[in-house]
Design a protein around this motif. Structure first.
Motif, PDB file in Angstrom:
ATOM      1  N   UNK A 210       0.846  -1.207   0.000  1.00 43.70           N
ATOM      2  CA  UNK A 210       0.000   0.000   0.000  1.00 43.70           C
ATOM      3  C   UNK A 210       0.878   1.252   0.000  1.00 43.70           C
ATOM      4  N   UNK A 211       1.984   1.198   0.748  1.00 42.29           N
ATOM      5  CA  UNK A 211       2.849   2.383   0.857  1.00 42.29           C
ATOM      6  C   UNK A 211       3.552   2.702  -0.464  1.00 42.29           C
ATOM      7  N   UNK A 212       3.835   1.692  -1.276  1.00 40.58           N
ATOM      8  CA  UNK A 212       4.534   1.974  -2.541  1.00 40.58           C
ATOM      9  C   UNK A 212       3.559   2.271  -3.684  1.00 40.58           C
ATOM     10  N   UNK A 213       2.273   1.995  -3.482  1.00 43.57           N
ATOM     11  CA  UNK A 213       1.298   2.114  -4.568  1.00 43.57           C
ATOM     12  C   UNK A 213       1.229   3.506  -5.204  1.00 43.57           C
ATOM     13  N   UNK A 214       1.326   4.597  -4.406  1.00 44.01           N
ATOM     14  CA  UNK A 214       1.233   5.921  -5.038  1.00 44.01           C
ATOM     15  C   UNK A 214       2.281   6.146  -6.130  1.00 44.01           C
ATOM     16  N   UNK A 215       3.469   5.532  -5.963  1.00 41.63           N
ATOM     17  CA  UNK A 215       4.500   5.679  -6.998  1.00 41.63           C
ATOM     18  C   UNK A 215       4.055   5.070  -8.323  1.00 41.63           C
ATOM     19  N   UNK A 216       3.304   3.976  -8.252  1.00 40.14           N
ATOM     20  CA  UNK A 216       2.837   3.301  -9.469  1.00 40.14           C
ATOM     21  C   UNK A 216       1.600   4.021 -10.015  1.00 40.14           C
ATOM     22  N   UNK A 217       0.786   4.543  -9.092  1.00 41.28           N
ATOM     23  CA  UNK A 217      -0.486   5.162  -9.491  1.00 41.28           C
ATOM     24  C   UNK A 217      -0.267   6.368 -10.396  1.00 41.28           C
ATOM     25  N   UNK A 218       0.923   6.974 -10.316  1.00 40.70           N
ATOM     26  CA  UNK A 218       1.202   8.162 -11.122  1.00 40.70           C
ATOM     27  C   UNK A 218       1.633   7.802 -12.546  1.00 40.70           C
ATOM     28  N   UNK A 219       1.872   6.512 -12.818  1.00 41.14           N
ATOM     29  CA  UNK A 219       2.418   6.113 -14.123  1.00 41.14           C
ATOM     30  C   UNK A 219       1.348   6.084 -15.210  1.00 41.14           C
ATOM     31  N   UNK A 220       1.791   6.244 -16.444  1.00 42.71           N
ATOM     32  CA  UNK A 220       0.879   6.102 -17.575  1.00 42.71           C
ATOM     33  C   UNK A 220       0.865   4.651 -18.057  1.00 42.71           C
ATOM     34  N   UNK A 221       2.045   4.037 -18.080  1.00 42.21           N
ATOM     35  CA  UNK A 221       2.195   2.643 -18.518  1.00 42.21           C
ATOM     36  C   UNK A 221       2.971   1.871 -17.463  1.00 42.21           C
ATOM     37  N   UNK A 222       2.609   0.610 -17.288  1.00 42.60           N
ATOM     38  CA  UNK A 222       3.347  -0.265 -16.374  1.00 42.60           C
ATOM     39  C   UNK A 222       3.609  -1.582 -17.096  1.00 42.60           C
ATOM     40  N   UNK A 223       4.843  -2.075 -16.986  1.00 43.51           N
ATOM     41  CA  UNK A 223       5.166  -3.368 -17.599  1.00 43.51           C
ATOM     42  C   UNK A 223       5.433  -4.410 -16.520  1.00 43.51           C
TER      43      UNK A 223
END
Ligand code: F6R
Length: 364
Positions: A210-223
């Motif tokens: 949960x604590x790291x999720x905001x870093x991913x939430x800002x991305x446009x694409x994730x691989x």
């Protein structure tokens, strides 16, 4: 009832150690140290080929099943998404076992594929969660999952229960084909018995994820990257993320990175790497490092050994218990689900009822 969970999806993620144990209980014979299937009217020894058909998340169980069945039973396996299988005029021969996988047992394409296989004279088996469903009634051999009702539109506990049953099918085929010694079967039984506990340990990383999720939430694409049975899991991770957070995501076989997708990598792209330590680890890590050299924001999901070896220059690591490769997909499914969940929560999307999606797809 969501109990004290904020969403059904989170509740269902947390239920997995219990429902997977419940599912395994109906297939494991701990006293004899064997894996059993329900009684059937055909001989698994006569199976020369397997065709597995499903849609979406269930189709990734089929892909993982291909690795397991080919490795353990030395029987050739084909996997199709149901909408392709129906219309591609597949070569079906009577010595084939047709396997459908479905949570609802009502998915229109999968049901039509089942009927197509039966019409072609195949013996059929179904890994199905709803025992009263059309597919459950029509298969020759019902292999139930005991996940209980799944309410969240994104499949979680049904997926891991399907994997547990797929493992049971692979072991039974392997024994029937004379490919499995009693000692090897005993080892697999022990590993399967460790699954619920290992899943609980994976769930314990909830807050960290949960604590790291905001870093991913800002991305446009994730691989997502994985190799062997972790490749279908990479596909599952990408599907789960796009489905509930609406972030564009793709899963790739690690070795495919340099054949195209690496062109997408820059310092804005999170790369989720699924890599338990073991024989495939070094190869996946070298693919990961090529992406890191181009700035990729790597999240490495591995065990303590893997993280000690390759955890540098990542934005985060998630440490899974060290488990036998055969059960790794069941354990690594958990952080993949939790990551999608927390990214969606961070974005504020409707986790249990994502836009445009229905729980049961009864039209093609
Ligand atoms: C993804 C998801 C879908 C289903 C697919 C098949 O989270 O839930 O991809 O897996 O629609 O549904 P069933 O298993 O009911 O045949």
């Amino acid at each position: 009832d969501k109990g004290n969970h904020r969403h059904f999806m989170l509740k269902e993620i947390y239920e997995q150690p219990v429902v997977v144990a419940q599912t395994l209980r109906s297939y494991l014979r701990p006293l004899e140290e064997r894996v059993a299937l329900p009684d059937m009217e055909f001989d698994l020894a006569s199976v020369e080929r397997v065709a597995i058909v499903a849609c979406g998340t269930a189709s990734y169980v089929g892909m993982i099943g291909k690795y397991w069945i080919e490795q353990l039973a030395r029987v050739q396996v084909e996997v199709d998404v149901a909408s392709e299988f129906r219309y591609r005029d597949p070569v079906l021969t009577p010595n084939m076992l047709g396997v459908v996988i479905s949570q609802s047992g009502e998915t229109a394409d999968t049901l039509a594929a089942l009927r197509h296989m039966k019409a072609a004279g195949l013996t059929t088996a179904g890994i199905i969660n709803v025992p009263t469903s059309s597919m459950a009634r029509e298969v020759d051999l019902l292999l139930p999952t005991h996940a209980g009702p799944e309410i969240g539109v994104a499949s979680t506990k049904a997926f891991t229960c399907q994997l547990a049953v797929m493992a049971a099918l692979a072991v039974n085929l392997a024994r029937a084909k004379g490919q499995l010694t009693p000692e090897a079967e005993r080892d697999i039984v022990h590993h399967l018995q460790e699954v619920p506990e290992a899943m609980s340990r994976a769930i314990a990383h909830d807050e960290e994820i949960a604590a790291m999720a905001p870093k991913i939430a800002a991305a446009r694409d994730v691989l997502y990257l994985g190799r062997g049975p972790d490749y279908p899991l990479a596909l599952e991770g990408a599907l789960k993320l796009k489905e509930i957070s609406y972030i564009h995501a793709e899963g790739y076989a690690s070795g495919e990175m340099k054949h195209g997708p690496i062109a997408l990598i820059d310092d804005t792209v999170p790369l989720i790497v699924l890599a338990p330590s073991g024989p495939l680890f070094d190869k996946t890590v070298s693919n990961m490092q090529e992406a890191q050299a181009r700035g990729a924001l790597v999240v490495l999901i591995s065990d303590a050994d893997g993280i000690a070896q390759a955890g540098e220059n990542t934005i985060a690591t998630i440490e899974m218990p060290k488990v036998h490769p055969i059960i790794a997909p069941l354990v690594y499914a958990v952080p993949v689900q939790l990551l999608a969940y927390h990214v969606a929560v961070a974005k504020g999307t409707d986790v249990d009822q994502p836009r445009n999606l229905a729980k049961s797809v009864t039209v093609e």
